[in-house]
Design a protein around this motif. Structure first.
Motif, PDB file in Angstrom:
ATOM      1  N   SER A  48       0.829  -1.216   0.000  1.00  0.00           N
ATOM      2  CA  SER A  48       0.000   0.000   0.000  1.00  0.00           C
ATOM      3  C   SER A  48       0.857   1.258   0.000  1.00  0.00           C
ATOM      4  N   HIS A  49       2.088   1.166   0.497  1.00  0.00           N
ATOM      5  CA  HIS A  49       2.956   2.329   0.635  1.00  0.00           C
ATOM      6  C   HIS A  49       4.400   1.981   0.255  1.00  0.00           C
ATOM      7  N   ALA A  50       5.130   3.017  -0.110  1.00  0.00           N
ATOM      8  CA  ALA A  50       6.554   2.866  -0.428  1.00  0.00           C
ATOM      9  C   ALA A  50       7.306   4.075   0.126  1.00  0.00           C
ATOM     10  N   MET A  96      13.506  12.099   1.198  1.00  0.00           N
ATOM     11  CA  MET A  96      12.890  10.811   1.466  1.00  0.00           C
ATOM     12  C   MET A  96      11.467  11.052   1.926  1.00  0.00           C
ATOM     13  N   THR A  97      10.523  10.336   1.341  1.00  0.00           N
ATOM     14  CA  THR A  97       9.126  10.475   1.734  1.00  0.00           C
ATOM     15  C   THR A  97       8.434   9.124   1.664  1.00  0.00           C
ATOM     16  N   SER A  98       7.615   8.835   2.671  1.00  0.00           N
ATOM     17  CA  SER A  98       6.740   7.674   2.629  1.00  0.00           C
ATOM     18  C   SER A  98       5.480   8.090   1.881  1.00  0.00           C
ATOM     19  N   VAL A  99       5.084   7.315   0.912  1.00  0.00           N
ATOM     20  CA  VAL A  99       3.969   7.675   0.045  1.00  0.00           C
ATOM     21  C   VAL A  99       2.967   6.528  -0.070  1.00  0.00           C
ATOM     22  N   GLU A 100       1.752   6.877  -0.456  1.00  0.00           N
ATOM     23  CA  GLU A 100       0.743   5.881  -0.763  1.00  0.00           C
ATOM     24  C   GLU A 100       0.898   5.467  -2.218  1.00  0.00           C
ATOM     25  N   ILE A 101       0.873   4.171  -2.471  1.00  0.00           N
ATOM     26  CA  ILE A 101       0.944   3.672  -3.840  1.00  0.00           C
ATOM     27  C   ILE A 101      -0.456   3.719  -4.446  1.00  0.00           C
ATOM     28  N   VAL A 102      -0.579   4.391  -5.580  1.00  0.00           N
ATOM     29  CA  VAL A 102      -1.842   4.467  -6.304  1.00  0.00           C
ATOM     30  C   VAL A 102      -1.913   3.343  -7.333  1.00  0.00           C
ATOM     31  N   SER A 103      -0.833   3.170  -8.084  1.00  0.00           N
ATOM     32  CA  SER A 103      -0.795   2.092  -9.072  1.00  0.00           C
ATOM     33  C   SER A 103       0.639   1.798  -9.480  1.00  0.00           C
ATOM     34  N   LYS A 126      11.756   1.875  -1.937  1.00  0.00           N
ATOM     35  CA  LYS A 126      11.719   0.739  -1.018  1.00  0.00           C
ATOM     36  C   LYS A 126      10.282   0.536  -0.561  1.00  0.00           C
ATOM     37  N   PRO A 127       9.868  -0.703  -0.360  1.00  0.00           N
ATOM     38  CA  PRO A 127       8.522  -0.930   0.165  1.00  0.00           C
ATOM     39  C   PRO A 127       8.454  -0.479   1.618  1.00  0.00           C
ATOM     40  N   TYR A 129       7.531  -1.106   5.224  1.00  0.00           N
ATOM     41  CA  TYR A 129       7.280  -2.228   6.137  1.00  0.00           C
ATOM     42  C   TYR A 129       6.878  -1.636   7.485  1.00  0.00           C
ATOM     43  N   PRO A 130       5.630  -1.748   7.894  1.00  0.00           N
ATOM     44  CA  PRO A 130       5.236  -1.162   9.181  1.00  0.00           C
ATOM     45  C   PRO A 130       6.077  -1.653  10.354  1.00  0.00           C
ATOM     46  N   VAL A 131       6.514  -2.907  10.325  1.00  0.00           N
ATOM     47  CA  VAL A 131       7.299  -3.444  11.436  1.00  0.00           C
ATOM     48  C   VAL A 131       8.632  -2.705  11.591  1.00  0.00           C
ATOM     49  N   TYR A 132       9.192  -2.192  10.484  1.00  0.00           N
ATOM     50  CA  TYR A 132      10.444  -1.439  10.537  1.00  0.00           C
ATOM     51  C   TYR A 132      10.220   0.066  10.570  1.00  0.00           C
ATOM     52  N   ASP A 133       9.264   0.524   9.785  1.00  0.00           N
ATOM     53  CA  ASP A 133       9.173   1.943   9.489  1.00  0.00           C
ATOM     54  C   ASP A 133       8.248   2.741  10.389  1.00  0.00           C
ATOM     55  N   LYS A 134       7.373   2.089  11.133  1.00  0.00           N
ATOM     56  CA  LYS A 134       6.510   2.831  12.043  1.00  0.00           C
ATOM     57  C   LYS A 134       6.471   2.104  13.377  1.00  0.00           C
ATOM     58  N   LYS A 135       7.359   2.496  14.203  1.00  0.00           N
ATOM     59  CA  LYS A 135       7.401   1.948  15.551  1.00  0.00           C
ATOM     60  C   LYS A 135       6.700   2.955  16.456  1.00  0.00           C
ATOM     61  N   ASP A 136       6.769   2.777  17.736  1.00  0.00           N
ATOM     62  CA  ASP A 136       6.189   3.739  18.674  1.00  0.00           C
ATOM     63  C   ASP A 136       7.091   4.963  18.714  1.00  0.00           C
ATOM     64  N   ALA A 137       6.904   5.831  17.745  1.00  0.00           N
ATOM     65  CA  ALA A 137       7.747   7.015  17.598  1.00  0.00           C
ATOM     66  C   ALA A 137       7.130   8.210  18.307  1.00  0.00           C
ATOM     67  N   THR A 138       7.984   9.099  18.766  1.00  0.00           N
ATOM     68  CA  THR A 138       7.519  10.350  19.360  1.00  0.00           C
ATOM     69  C   THR A 138       8.196  11.507  18.647  1.00  0.00           C
ATOM     70  N   VAL A 139       7.500  12.623  18.619  1.00  0.00           N
ATOM     71  CA  VAL A 139       8.032  13.846  18.020  1.00  0.00           C
ATOM     72  C   VAL A 139       7.720  15.000  18.950  1.00  0.00           C
ATOM     73  N   PRO A 140       8.484  16.094  18.860  1.00  0.00           N
ATOM     74  CA  PRO A 140       8.167  17.260  19.675  1.00  0.00           C
ATOM     75  C   PRO A 140       6.813  17.850  19.260  1.00  0.00           C
ATOM     76  N   GLU A 141       6.206  18.577  20.147  1.00  0.00           N
ATOM     77  CA  GLU A 141       4.889  19.177  19.937  1.00  0.00           C
ATOM     78  C   GLU A 141       4.843  20.045  18.694  1.00  0.00           C
ATOM     79  N   TRP A 142       5.937  20.734  18.375  1.00  0.00           N
ATOM     80  CA  TRP A 142       5.932  21.665  17.240  1.00  0.00           C
ATOM     81  C   TRP A 142       5.800  20.946  15.895  1.00  0.00           C
TER      82      TRP A 142
END
Length: 151
Positions: A48-50, A96-103, A126-127, A129-142
């Protein structure tokens, strides 16, 4: 240091001709691959994403101006270093950007949300992979405030 040389695998085609700081989520882009890399798209249609890596060929890094700055030069943002933000004017012009694959077709990957202008050289895909690319991440409020109108 060793010089690093990269050859683009393709280029971005879209209607975005000028760099911008917001509303990338509405943009659909085609990544047209060079002939020698076309078969590398096989299997990507099942994702679904790359993650797209690209060369910021229009960026112009100036140490005095960009090493520390307010994101998007907004007065309501804190003064932070370039490595604490995703600004386009960087020491090495890598995007670098994570994107939604349309086709996915023979030589083209169509994506949504790529923050690259028309003609931008693409370095890698690169495909996502949620297991690698979205972990329990935190970012500053801004960061949440900064991204309100980005996508």
């Amino acid at each position: 240091m060793t010089e690093i040389v990269m050859t683009p695998i393709g280029k971005v085609q879209n209607d975005v001709v000028n760099r911008k700081d917001v509303s990338w989520g509405e943009d659909t882009s085609s990544i047209v691959l060079e002939k020698e890399y076309v078969s590398g798209l096989k299997g990507l249609e099942d994702f679904s994403h790359a993650i797209i890596f690209f060369f910021l060929d229009k960026a112009k890094y100036e140490k005095e101006k960009h090493l520390q700055r307010r994101p998007q030069n907004r007065d309501d943002m804190p003064l932070v270093g370039i490595f604490s933000q995703r600004g386009k004017d960087r020491p090495n012009r890598i995007g670098m950007t994570s994107v939604e694959i349309v086709s996915v077709s023979d030589d083209t990957l169509v994506v949504k949300g790529l923050d690259a202008v028309d003609g931008t050289p693409v370095l890698d895909i690169k495909p996502y992979y949620p297991v690698y690319d979205k972990k329990d991440a935190t970012v500053p409020e801004w960061v949440d405030r900064l991204m309100e109108h980005y996508f």
